[in-house]
Design a protein around this motif. Structure first.
Motif, mmCIF file in Angstrom:
data_model
loop_
_atom_site.group_PDB
_atom_site.id
_atom_site.type_symbol
_atom_site.label_atom_id
_atom_site.label_comp_id
_atom_site.label_asym_id
_atom_site.label_seq_id
_atom_site.Cartn_x
_atom_site.Cartn_y
_atom_site.Cartn_z
ATOM 1 N N VAL A 1 0.813 -1.206 0.000
ATOM 2 C CA VAL A 1 0.000 0.000 0.000
ATOM 3 C C VAL A 1 0.854 1.268 0.000
ATOM 4 C CG1 VAL A 1 -0.373 0.323 2.477
ATOM 5 C CG2 VAL A 1 -2.182 0.911 0.877
ATOM 6 N N LEU A 2 2.062 1.227 0.565
ATOM 7 C CA LEU A 2 2.926 2.404 0.574
ATOM 8 C C LEU A 2 3.285 2.816 -0.862
ATOM 9 C CD1 LEU A 2 4.466 4.557 2.142
ATOM 10 C CD2 LEU A 2 6.404 2.973 2.262
ATOM 11 N N ALA A 3 3.568 1.831 -1.703
ATOM 12 C CA ALA A 3 3.869 2.132 -3.105
ATOM 13 C C ALA A 3 2.667 2.786 -3.780
ATOM 14 C CB ALA A 3 4.278 0.865 -3.848
ATOM 15 N N LEU A 4 1.473 2.286 -3.478
ATOM 16 C CA LEU A 4 0.258 2.868 -4.031
ATOM 17 C C LEU A 4 0.083 4.306 -3.551
ATOM 18 C CD1 LEU A 4 -2.398 2.523 -5.625
ATOM 19 C CD2 LEU A 4 -3.421 1.633 -3.522
ATOM 20 N N LEU A 5 0.298 4.534 -2.260
ATOM 21 C CA LEU A 5 0.184 5.894 -1.713
ATOM 22 C C LEU A 5 1.209 6.831 -2.340
ATOM 23 C CD1 LEU A 5 -0.436 5.048 2.038
ATOM 24 C CD2 LEU A 5 -1.961 6.399 0.574
ATOM 25 N N ARG A 6 2.415 6.342 -2.549
ATOM 26 C CA ARG A 6 3.448 7.165 -3.194
ATOM 27 C C ARG A 6 3.032 7.529 -4.623
ATOM 28 N NH1 ARG A 6 8.575 3.855 -0.816
ATOM 29 N NH2 ARG A 6 8.879 5.126 1.053
ATOM 30 N N THR A 7 2.435 6.580 -5.315
ATOM 31 C CA THR A 7 1.954 6.846 -6.674
ATOM 32 C C THR A 7 0.841 7.894 -6.649
ATOM 33 O OG1 THR A 7 2.538 4.615 -7.376
ATOM 34 C CG2 THR A 7 0.927 5.806 -8.734
ATOM 35 N N TYR A 8 -0.120 7.717 -5.742
ATOM 36 C CA TYR A 8 -1.177 8.720 -5.601
ATOM 37 C C TYR A 8 -0.573 10.094 -5.327
ATOM 38 C CZ TYR A 8 -4.909 5.141 -4.971
ATOM 39 O OH TYR A 8 -5.810 4.118 -5.131
ATOM 40 N N ALA A 9 0.347 10.162 -4.374
ATOM 41 C CA ALA A 9 0.942 11.437 -3.970
ATOM 42 C C ALA A 9 1.715 12.065 -5.125
ATOM 43 C CB ALA A 9 1.850 11.244 -2.761
ATOM 44 N N ARG A 10 2.491 11.262 -5.844
ATOM 45 C CA ARG A 10 3.260 11.790 -6.979
ATOM 46 C C ARG A 10 2.324 12.352 -8.050
ATOM 47 N NH1 ARG A 10 4.884 9.549 -11.851
ATOM 48 N NH2 ARG A 10 6.711 10.532 -12.756
ATOM 49 N N ASN A 11 1.254 11.622 -8.349
ATOM 50 C CA ASN A 11 0.302 12.089 -9.362
ATOM 51 C C ASN A 11 -0.400 13.377 -8.921
ATOM 52 O OD1 ASN A 11 0.953 9.962 -11.028
ATOM 53 N ND2 ASN A 11 -0.764 8.704 -10.396
ATOM 54 N N ILE A 12 -0.745 13.449 -7.648
ATOM 55 C CA ILE A 12 -1.379 14.667 -7.131
ATOM 56 C C ILE A 12 -0.398 15.830 -7.222
ATOM 57 C CG2 ILE A 12 -2.323 15.762 -5.046
ATOM 58 C CD1 ILE A 12 -3.277 12.845 -4.252
ATOM 59 N N PHE A 13 0.860 15.576 -6.855
ATOM 60 C CA PHE A 13 1.886 16.622 -6.945
ATOM 61 C C PHE A 13 2.042 17.103 -8.390
ATOM 62 C CE2 PHE A 13 6.281 17.788 -7.892
ATOM 63 C CZ PHE A 13 6.405 18.910 -7.084
ATOM 64 N N LEU A 14 2.133 16.167 -9.326
ATOM 65 C CA LEU A 14 2.281 16.551 -10.733
ATOM 66 C C LEU A 14 1.069 17.346 -11.220
ATOM 67 C CD1 LEU A 14 3.933 13.347 -12.245
ATOM 68 C CD2 LEU A 14 5.000 15.557 -11.778
ATOM 69 N N ASP A 15 -0.119 16.969 -10.766
ATOM 70 C CA ASP A 15 -1.315 17.748 -11.106
ATOM 71 C C ASP A 15 -1.192 19.176 -10.591
ATOM 72 O OD1 ASP A 15 -2.461 15.568 -12.350
ATOM 73 O OD2 ASP A 15 -3.792 15.059 -10.671
ATOM 74 N N GLU A 16 -0.681 19.327 -9.373
ATOM 75 C CA GLU A 16 -0.497 20.663 -8.791
ATOM 76 C C GLU A 16 0.536 21.466 -9.583
ATOM 77 O OE1 GLU A 16 -2.293 22.129 -6.344
ATOM 78 O OE2 GLU A 16 -3.513 20.331 -6.442
ATOM 79 N N VAL A 17 1.617 20.812 -9.999
ATOM 80 C CA VAL A 17 2.647 21.494 -10.790
ATOM 81 C C VAL A 17 2.055 21.946 -12.120
ATOM 82 C CG1 VAL A 17 4.825 21.159 -12.046
ATOM 83 C CG2 VAL A 17 4.612 20.343 -9.702
ATOM 84 N N LYS B 1 18.461 18.629 -12.789
ATOM 85 C CA LYS B 1 18.550 17.884 -11.529
ATOM 86 C C LYS B 1 17.326 18.158 -10.652
ATOM 87 C CE LYS B 1 21.805 16.969 -7.805
ATOM 88 N NZ LYS B 1 23.115 17.271 -7.250
ATOM 89 N N GLN B 2 16.887 19.415 -10.582
ATOM 90 C CA GLN B 2 15.708 19.759 -9.783
ATOM 91 C C GLN B 2 14.450 19.104 -10.363
ATOM 92 O OE1 GLN B 2 16.325 24.013 -10.158
ATOM 93 N NE2 GLN B 2 16.678 24.204 -7.945
ATOM 94 N N ILE B 3 14.330 19.147 -11.679
ATOM 95 C CA ILE B 3 13.173 18.537 -12.340
ATOM 96 C C ILE B 3 13.193 17.026 -12.090
ATOM 97 C CG2 ILE B 3 12.040 18.076 -14.549
ATOM 98 C CD1 ILE B 3 13.254 20.780 -15.513
ATOM 99 N N SER B 4 14.363 16.437 -12.211
ATOM 100 C CA SER B 4 14.524 15.003 -11.974
ATOM 101 C C SER B 4 14.058 14.635 -10.562
ATOM 102 C CB SER B 4 15.991 14.612 -12.166
ATOM 103 O OG SER B 4 16.214 13.285 -11.790
ATOM 104 N N ALA B 5 14.451 15.442 -9.580
ATOM 105 C CA ALA B 5 14.061 15.174 -8.190
ATOM 106 C C ALA B 5 12.556 15.331 -8.008
ATOM 107 C CB ALA B 5 14.814 16.106 -7.240
ATOM 108 N N GLN B 6 11.975 16.350 -8.612
ATOM 109 C CA GLN B 6 10.535 16.587 -8.459
ATOM 110 C C GLN B 6 9.701 15.505 -9.129
ATOM 111 O OE1 GLN B 6 9.113 20.411 -9.676
ATOM 112 N NE2 GLN B 6 10.020 21.452 -7.929
ATOM 113 N N MET B 7 10.121 15.104 -10.318
ATOM 114 C CA MET B 7 9.313 14.153 -11.084
ATOM 115 C C MET B 7 9.697 12.700 -10.819
ATOM 116 S SD MET B 7 8.907 16.185 -14.694
ATOM 117 C CE MET B 7 7.734 14.987 -15.335
#
Length: 173
Positions: free
Chosen positions: A61-77, A138-144
């Motif tokens: 479930v942690l991997a799933l939560l990380r995926t959700y969080a990453r997608n939400i972050f990318l939506d915000e960006v 490098k910053q983009i790599s870290a964010q995405m």
């Protein structure tokens, strides 16, 4: 029905207790903003709650939560990039040498934005983060959470596409 709901609530609570610190630790370097990180985590847990019945493996479930969080972050960006793009269209007029120069610059800007908008979503996001938000690869790599080499490849492809799309501006066929 109440028993099932209680079991689901207990399961969800246990999952939260086991994952909240690790999710925060993996999300904060991406956001670099505590409030934004907490908002994204809340949204990720809401998505988990809404899909809890489909989650069979609590260990993954942690991997799933990380995926959700990453997608939400990318939506915000993406939202922030669109907002920034909208604000750029309302920049006070600069003093142009002539009305013709002003119109030509405005038309060139519109053509450039249209060409950028035609890029695939990931290329477009990387291009805007680098060129409009002045982030390093490098910053983009870290964010995405993708390799710096991938950022370079995507930027090269974006630049090649833009050059091809806008070639007519230099009198090229």
């Amino acid at each position: 029905m109440t028993l099932i709901r209680n079991i689901s609530q207990q399961r969800f609570k246990k999952i939260m207790e086991q994952t909240v610190d690790r999710l925060y630790a993996s999300l904060y370097p991406l956001c670099k903003d505590k409030a934004m990180c907490e908002d994204i985590m809340q949204e990720a847990y809401i998505r988990l709650w809404n899909n809890l019945e489909q989650v069979k493996d609590d260990e993954a479930v942690l991997a799933l939560l990380r995926t959700y969080a990453r997608n939400i972050f990318l939506d915000e960006v993406r939202k922030a990039a669109r907002k920034q793009q909208g604000m750029q269209h309302h920049v006070p007029e600069e003093k142009a040498d002539s009305p013709e120069d002003y119109l030509r610059n405005r038309e060139l800007h519109a053509q450039l934005q249209a060409a950028i908008n035609k890029l695939p979503p990931q290329q477009q996001l990387i291009f805007r983060l680098h060129k409009e938000h002045a982030l390093s690869y490098k910053q983009i790599s870290a964010q995405m959470k993708i390799a710096t080499g991938t950022i370079e490849v995507q930027m090269n492809r974006a630049l090649k596409s833009l050059k091809s799309e806008l070639a007519h501006l230099n009198g090229q066929p």
